[in-house]
Design a protein around this motif. Structure first.
Motif: not given
Length: 289
Positions: A259, A261, A269, A273, A275, A282-283, A288
């Motif tokens: 992954n 994150i 959060d 962020n 990804a 991805q998250c 993200c």
């Protein structure tokens, strides 16, 4: 036992036990480019600062063949260890046992059988700008070692990178570059270690996770902050957080084999962020870009 300034004029070899022991405050030990080596039994310390000896400077030489290259123990404060090559010891630098306000910087620490640098039961120390490679533990912070700064180090090629564990609270891990780590995470926080700030690090090209926050046999770390870290091209997750008591702000995780994150539900959060290009999600449990 050294009680005044010393400039080494030749190699010291075959030392049985300690090489040099410090016996006074405020002195300079200049190895002058020479080497202190043990007798291949791997005992003692190349340079031992043990007891209430403060304001010592050790610089400019190599230490090999001891249990510890440099030992600071028993209340050694305000000492400066720099410009050393530490290799072929059990530990490179052992900062353990009630020491504070020491600076460990600009050393090359490689091919030691245990820790490159160990900070244990010591507070308010600075470990910065070191090259730490091919040790079992790169830099470890443990056992009530509080409020230490681990910054701007290059840590690479070993089982463990930068590890904070066993009730080590309030430490900062900042602006380090970590790669080539094979177990758990390039940066790993675990076992009751609270209030850690992990900021602006690059933890990439590891055969494990870039950054890992986990219980590992104790209570999960609390109030961990991950801020503006980059974790790319790792074989696990970029960032993996197994404690809900954490905040993530402006981290990036790209092209990881797991992954990007992954966090537990309940993680805060902080936004920003990102990804992309990760093999799995991805998250997970965080937004993200």
């Amino acid at each position: 036992i050294i009680t005044s300034d010393l400039v080494l004029m030749q190699d010291l070899s075959g030392c049985a036990g300690d090489g040099l022991q410090i016996g006074s405050d405020g002195i300079v030990i200049d190895l002058n480019g020479f080497t202190i080596s043990g007798d291949a039994q791997g005992v003692g310390g190349g340079i031992r600062i043990e007891g209430d000896f403060d304001d010592i400077e050790v610089r400019n030489g190599a230490i090999t063949g001891f249990n510890e290259g440099v030992v600071l123990a028993g209340g050694a404060d305000h000492n400066y260890i720099w410009g050393l090559a530490l290799f072929g010891n059990n530990r490179g630098i052992d900062l353990a046992g009630g020491n504070s306000h020491n600076v460990i910087e600009k050393n090359v620490i490689r091919d030691n059988a245990g820790d490159g640098i160990r900070v244990d039961t010591s507070t308010d120390n600075i470990v910065q700008k070191n090259v730490v490679e091919r040790n079992v533990f790169g830099i470890s912070v443990s056992n009530n070692a509080h409020n230490n700064l681990i910054a701007k180090n290059l840590v690479k090629d070993g089982p463990h990178g930068i590890s904070v564990f066993s009730d080590a609270d309030g430490n900062r891990v900042e602006k380090n570059v970590i790669s080539g780590i094979s177990i758990d995470g390039g940066i790993q926080i675990e076992r009751n270690s609270d209030d850690t700030v992990i900021s602006k690090n690059i933890s990439s090209n590891n055969s494990t996770n870039g950054i890992l926050i986990e219980p590992a046999g104790g209570d999960a770390p609390r109030r961990t902050v991950l801020d503006r870290n980059m974790t790319d091209d790792n074989q696990g997750d970029g960032i993996r957080v197994l404690s809900a008591s954490a905040t993530l702000v402006k981290n990036a995780a790209n092209n990881n084999a797991g992954n990007g994150i992954f966090v537990l539900p309940g993680v805060t959060d902080g936004g920003g962020n990102s990804a992309s290009g990760n093999a799995l999600d991805q998250c997970v449990n965080i937004s993200c870009q």
